[in-house]
Design an enzyme around this catalytic site. Structure first.
Site, short mmCIF file in Angstrom:
data_model
loop_
_atom_site.label_atom_id
_atom_site.label_comp_id
_atom_site.label_asym_id
_atom_site.label_seq_id
_atom_site.Cartn_x
_atom_site.Cartn_y
_atom_site.Cartn_z
N SER A 74 33.86 62.46 75.97
CA SER A 74 34.22 61.03 75.86
C SER A 74 35.41 60.78 76.78
O SER A 74 36.19 61.70 77.08
CB SER A 74 34.64 60.71 74.43
OG SER A 74 35.21 59.41 74.35
N VAL A 121 30.20 52.54 74.27
CA VAL A 121 28.74 52.41 74.20
C VAL A 121 28.41 51.79 72.84
O VAL A 121 28.86 52.30 71.80
CB VAL A 121 28.04 53.79 74.27
CG1 VAL A 121 26.55 53.61 74.50
CG2 VAL A 121 28.67 54.69 75.33
N TYR A 123 40.26 62.43 66.78
CA TYR A 123 39.01 62.24 67.53
C TYR A 123 39.24 62.62 69.00
O TYR A 123 38.44 63.36 69.59
CB TYR A 123 38.50 60.79 67.43
CG TYR A 123 37.25 60.58 68.26
CD1 TYR A 123 36.04 61.19 67.90
CD2 TYR A 123 37.26 59.81 69.42
CE1 TYR A 123 34.89 61.03 68.67
CE2 TYR A 123 36.12 59.65 70.20
CZ TYR A 123 34.94 60.26 69.82
OH TYR A 123 33.81 60.11 70.59
P1 NDP Z 1 25.71 57.37 66.72
O1 NDP Z 1 26.50 57.27 65.48
O2 NDP Z 1 24.74 56.28 67.03
O3 NDP Z 1 24.92 58.76 66.77
C1 NDP Z 1 25.52 59.95 66.34
C2 NDP Z 1 24.44 61.00 66.19
O4 NDP Z 1 25.05 62.25 65.83
C3 NDP Z 1 23.44 60.65 65.11
O5 NDP Z 1 22.14 60.96 65.56
C4 NDP Z 1 23.83 61.56 63.96
O6 NDP Z 1 22.66 61.94 63.24
C5 NDP Z 1 24.40 62.77 64.69
N1 NDP Z 1 25.38 63.47 63.86
C6 NDP Z 1 26.62 63.05 63.52
N2 NDP Z 1 27.21 63.95 62.71
C7 NDP Z 1 26.31 64.95 62.53
C8 NDP Z 1 26.31 66.15 61.78
N3 NDP Z 1 27.39 66.50 61.05
N4 NDP Z 1 25.22 66.95 61.80
C9 NDP Z 1 24.14 66.59 62.53
N5 NDP Z 1 24.07 65.47 63.27
C10 NDP Z 1 25.14 64.66 63.26
O7 NDP Z 1 26.78 57.50 67.90
P2 NDP Z 1 26.65 57.75 69.48
O8 NDP Z 1 25.25 57.82 69.90
O9 NDP Z 1 27.54 56.77 70.13
O10 NDP Z 1 27.34 59.18 69.58
C11 NDP Z 1 26.77 60.29 70.24
C12 NDP Z 1 27.87 61.09 70.91
O11 NDP Z 1 28.48 60.30 71.91
C13 NDP Z 1 28.99 61.53 69.96
O12 NDP Z 1 29.35 62.85 70.29
C14 NDP Z 1 30.12 60.56 70.29
O13 NDP Z 1 31.38 61.11 70.01
C15 NDP Z 1 29.90 60.38 71.78
N6 NDP Z 1 30.48 59.20 72.39
C16 NDP Z 1 30.18 57.94 71.94
C17 NDP Z 1 30.74 56.83 72.54
C18 NDP Z 1 30.50 55.45 72.06
O14 NDP Z 1 31.26 54.54 72.45
N7 NDP Z 1 29.49 55.18 71.28
C19 NDP Z 1 31.62 56.99 73.70
C20 NDP Z 1 31.89 58.35 74.06
C21 NDP Z 1 31.31 59.40 73.45
P3 NDP Z 1 22.52 61.96 61.65
O15 NDP Z 1 23.46 60.95 61.09
O16 NDP Z 1 21.08 61.64 61.41
O17 NDP Z 1 22.86 63.35 61.31
C1 8X3 Z 2 34.09 56.95 71.96
C2 8X3 Z 2 34.81 56.04 72.87
O1 8X3 Z 2 37.07 54.96 73.28
O2 8X3 Z 2 36.06 54.66 71.10
O3 8X3 Z 2 34.27 58.28 72.31
O4 8X3 Z 2 37.02 56.75 71.71
S1 8X3 Z 2 36.32 55.59 72.20
#
Ligand code: NDP
Ligand code: 8X3
Length: 248
Positions: free
Chosen positions: A136, A182, A149
């Site tokens: 991230s 995102v 985080y």
């Molecule tokens: P979502 O919440 O939409 O998706 C998160 C996914 O991770 C889900 O499919 C969830 O599946 C899975 N997950 C979370 N915790 C667990 C766990 N303990 N065991 C198994 N699966 C898990 O968020 P995003 O798609 O945005 O996030 C995906 C990645 O991108 C993350 O690593 C996040 O930190 C990173 N990210 C996101 C950003 C954003 O702005 N959205 C920006 C930068 C990075 P389920 O709940 O079914 O287990």
């Molecule tokens: C997710 C993006 O800026 O909310 O990793 O930390 S931010």
């Protein structure tokens, strides 16, 4: 047919990556905790073979058992997308909830390690593979109240470098994708189901869509074998730093 293993495939970036890699001709191992979401995705991706694994990445025994259970046709993993993760809470360090800290460090850091450790023998044995860790902007820029985080994602950055060094003799490419904002379920999870607060994070500008990140991942994994796009920072055009966003 090449095999891609995607954690966190039930939502957001992971789900969109599954769609993009199916379009690129991969068969898919789709992992997450919410099985019904994965089953729905499998129906959508009926053109390619899929295998579902339901486990919590924080549970090392469950991770190992799930990977051990892969049928022969899915055991030779070519691409691992370490995407599962979330933020939990947004609070000053002096009042942060230690349970949130555990959830972030156990999921975003140790979960990534457990899954990688379980999948890597399929790559080292064959001297081939490609791992994309979803970091991230928060791993490269700490913002107020983001403390743990941000630390968890800084750990992803360090682990990506470490993995790239250690896996070099095995011809395994390791890369990190660092998105900015995102619009996914990320903020709903961070704010514990407060959908109004979650929606406010993305108000007044055009955030990235999960598909924008997925398309970059698909591009990275389809480069020729001698190319490793090692690090990508992908931001909405309206974002200049973790907390600097141009709003209308
Ligand atoms: P979502 O919440 O939409 O998706 C998160 C996914 O991770 C889900 O499919 C969830 O599946 C899975 N997950 C979370 N915790 C667990 C766990 N303990 N065991 C198994 N699966 C898990 O968020 P995003 O798609 O945005 O996030 C995906 C990645 O991108 C993350 O690593 C996040 O930190 C990173 N990210 C996101 C950003 C954003 O702005 N959205 C920006 C930068 C990075 P389920 O709940 O079914 O287990
Ligand atoms: C997710 C993006 O800026 O909310 O990793 O930390 S931010």
């Amino acid at each position: 047919m090449k095999t891609a293993f995607i954690t966190g495939a039930s939502s957001g970036i992971g789900r969109a990556t599954a769609v993009a890699l199916a379009q690129a001709g991969y068969q898919l191992i789709l992992a997450g905790r919410r099985r019904e979401r994965l089953e729905e995705l499998t129906r959508e991706l009926s053109a390619v073979p899929t295998h579902l694994l339901t486990f919590d990445v924080r549970d090392r025994a469950a991770v190992d058992a799930a990977v051990q259970s892969l049928p022969a046709a899915f055991q030779d993993v070519d691409v691992l997308i370490n995407n599962a993760g979330n933020a939990h809470g947004l609070a000053p360090i002096q009042s942060g909830d230690p349970q949130d800290w555990d959830d972030m460090l156990d999921g975003n850091v140790k979960g990534l390690l457990y899954v990688s450790r379980a999948v890597l023998p399929a790559m080292t044995r064959r001297n081939t593979g490609h791992i994309i860790n979803i970091g991230s902007i928060a791993g490269h820029e700490t913002y107020a109240n983001g403390n743990v985080y941000c630390a968890s994602k800084a750990a992803v950055a360090a682990l990506t470098q470490g993995m790239r060094l250690d896996l070099l003799p095995h011809h395994i490419r390791v890369a990190e994708v660092n998105p900015g904002a995102v619009e996914t379920e990320f903020s709903e999870v961070r704010f514990k189901g407060d959908t109004e607060r979650a929606a406010s994070v993305y108000k007044g500008f055009d955030p990235l869509k999960a598909q924008d990140v997925a398309e970059v991942i698909a591009f990275m994994v389809t480069r020729p074998a001698h190319v490793n796009i090692a690090e990508v920072l992908i931001l909405p055009a309206a974002q200049a730093s973790a907390t600097t966003i141009r709003k209308q």
